[in-house]
Design a protein around this motif. Structure first.
Motif, PDB file in Angstrom:
ATOM      1  N   ALA A  27       0.776  -1.693  -0.131  1.00  0.00           N
ATOM      2  CA  ALA A  27      -0.025   0.187  -0.056  1.00  0.00           C
ATOM      3  C   ALA A  27       0.714   1.390  -0.115  1.00  0.00           C
ATOM      4  O   ALA A  27      -0.265   2.595  -0.387  1.00  0.00           O
ATOM      5  N   SER A  29       4.957   2.805  -0.556  1.00  0.00           N
ATOM      6  CA  SER A  29       5.927   3.936  -1.594  1.00  0.00           C
ATOM      7  C   SER A  29       7.505   3.403  -0.819  1.00  0.00           C
ATOM      8  O   SER A  29       7.747   4.020  -0.053  1.00  0.00           O
ATOM      9  N   THR A  36       0.769  11.297  -4.416  1.00  0.00           N
ATOM     10  CA  THR A  36      -0.319  10.710  -5.010  1.00  0.00           C
ATOM     11  C   THR A  36      -1.643  11.379  -4.826  1.00  0.00           C
ATOM     12  O   THR A  36      -2.514  11.417  -3.250  1.00  0.00           O
ATOM     13  N   LYS A  38      -5.953  11.524  -5.412  1.00  0.00           N
ATOM     14  CA  LYS A  38      -6.940  11.158  -6.718  1.00  0.00           C
ATOM     15  C   LYS A  38      -8.276  11.609  -5.910  1.00  0.00           C
ATOM     16  O   LYS A  38      -8.162  12.727  -5.724  1.00  0.00           O
ATOM     17  N   ARG A  69      -2.241  11.035  -0.475  1.00  0.00           N
ATOM     18  CA  ARG A  69      -1.643  10.548   0.112  1.00  0.00           C
ATOM     19  C   ARG A  69      -0.094  10.231   0.043  1.00  0.00           C
ATOM     20  O   ARG A  69       0.390  11.200  -0.659  1.00  0.00           O
ATOM     21  N   GLN A  74       1.900   6.533   2.074  1.00  0.00           N
ATOM     22  CA  GLN A  74       0.734   6.782   1.421  1.00  0.00           C
ATOM     23  C   GLN A  74       0.018   6.823   2.908  1.00  0.00           C
ATOM     24  O   GLN A  74      -1.517   6.888   2.338  1.00  0.00           O
ATOM     25  N   VAL A 133      -5.566  -3.964   3.719  1.00  0.00           N
ATOM     26  CA  VAL A 133      -4.468  -3.256   3.143  1.00  0.00           C
ATOM     27  C   VAL A 133      -6.127  -2.801   2.180  1.00  0.00           C
ATOM     28  O   VAL A 133      -5.602  -1.367   1.255  1.00  0.00           O
ATOM     29  N   TYR A 134      -6.519  -3.021   1.855  1.00  0.00           N
ATOM     30  CA  TYR A 134      -7.334  -2.557   1.518  1.00  0.00           C
ATOM     31  C   TYR A 134      -8.647  -1.378   1.503  1.00  0.00           C
ATOM     32  O   TYR A 134      -8.751  -0.447   0.965  1.00  0.00           O
ATOM     33  N   TRP A 136      -6.999   0.654   3.952  1.00  0.00           N
ATOM     34  CA  TRP A 136      -6.314   1.708   3.790  1.00  0.00           C
ATOM     35  C   TRP A 136      -5.972   2.382   2.322  1.00  0.00           C
ATOM     36  O   TRP A 136      -6.182   3.483   2.483  1.00  0.00           O
ATOM     37  N   LYS A 137      -6.464   1.822   1.534  1.00  0.00           N
ATOM     38  CA  LYS A 137      -6.394   2.461   0.681  1.00  0.00           C
ATOM     39  C   LYS A 137      -7.788   2.758   0.249  1.00  0.00           C
ATOM     40  O   LYS A 137      -7.410   4.058  -0.902  1.00  0.00           O
ATOM     41  N   THR A 138      -8.688   1.777   0.411  1.00  0.00           N
ATOM     42  CA  THR A 138     -10.739   3.390  -0.234  1.00  0.00           C
ATOM     43  C   THR A 138     -10.942   4.065   1.321  1.00  0.00           C
ATOM     44  O   THR A 138     -11.170   5.005   0.711  1.00  0.00           O
TER      45      THR A 138
END
Length: 204
Positions: A27, A29, A36, A38, A69, A74, A133-134, A136-138
């Protein structure tokens, strides 16, 4: 791959180094200056920052208007900040970013683990990790905003609801939670009532 010394010095101690590495690989870098952006689910192209000042300029430009992020983990920028100018520059410091990011990810893991019923089997962990992780990303898990959500803390590590007897002996926190209730229950059901009855009989 993250430097082992950096993980040891900066990462949240509740996470094993291997988990920290997996988290950043999945998740994060490899660039502490990575930003990042979005908006509406679409990636906005931003110039690659070559310095901490450049990275913070990009962050402050988009914070509050889009999902930003930053850094190795991130980490979401601008959480709880009303003015983009108040976003702290330590977001692009590798150690500080790793410290804050892993601490927040540990909370997300606890939230997901609690939803699963806090299973003890190691076989279930990969699924919990993947869901974390999902999340965290969403930013969400089962309709809950994981970054603003309350940390389940010790409750996530103690199966208090499913197995109350086990939790009574698992640690001091669980015994503290139950101690105010148990004496009352005992007094109303057990020995205290018997004392009252005995005194009345003695009075007669």
């Amino acid at each position: 791959m993250l430097d082992a010394a950096l993980i040891k010095e900066c990462a949240d101690p509740s996470l094993k180094p291997a988990i920290v590495e997996q988290f950043v690989a999945a998740a994060g870098s490899t660039d502490p200056l990575a930003v990042t952006v979005k908006s509406g689910g679409r990636l906005i192209l931003v110039p690659k920052a070559k310095s901490a000042d450049e990275a913070m300029t990009i962050v402050r430009e988009h914070a509050g208007k889009a999902v930003v992020r930053v850094g190795l983990t991130q980490l979401p920028a601008g959480l709880g900040v009303k003015d983009a100018a108040d976003v702290r520059p330590d977001l692009v410091d590798g150690c500080e970013n790793l410290r804050k990011g892993t601490s927040m990810f540990a909370k997300v893991l606890r939230i997901v683990a609690k939803w699963y019923g806090n299973p003890k089997s190691e076989d279930v962990f990969p699924q919990i990790f993947e869901d974390a992780v999902y999340a965290w990303k969403t930013g969400e898990f089962e309709g809950v905003s994981v970054f603003q959500a309350q940390d389940p803390g010790d409750e996530a590590a103690t199966p208090s609801r499913e197995h109350p007897r086990q939790s009574d002996t698992s640690g001091d926190n669980s015994s503290d939670d139950t101690s105010p209730e148990n004496p009352q229950e005992n007094s109303s059901v057990g020995s205290a009532e018997m004392r009252i009855d005995l005194s009345r009989i003695g009075g007669k």
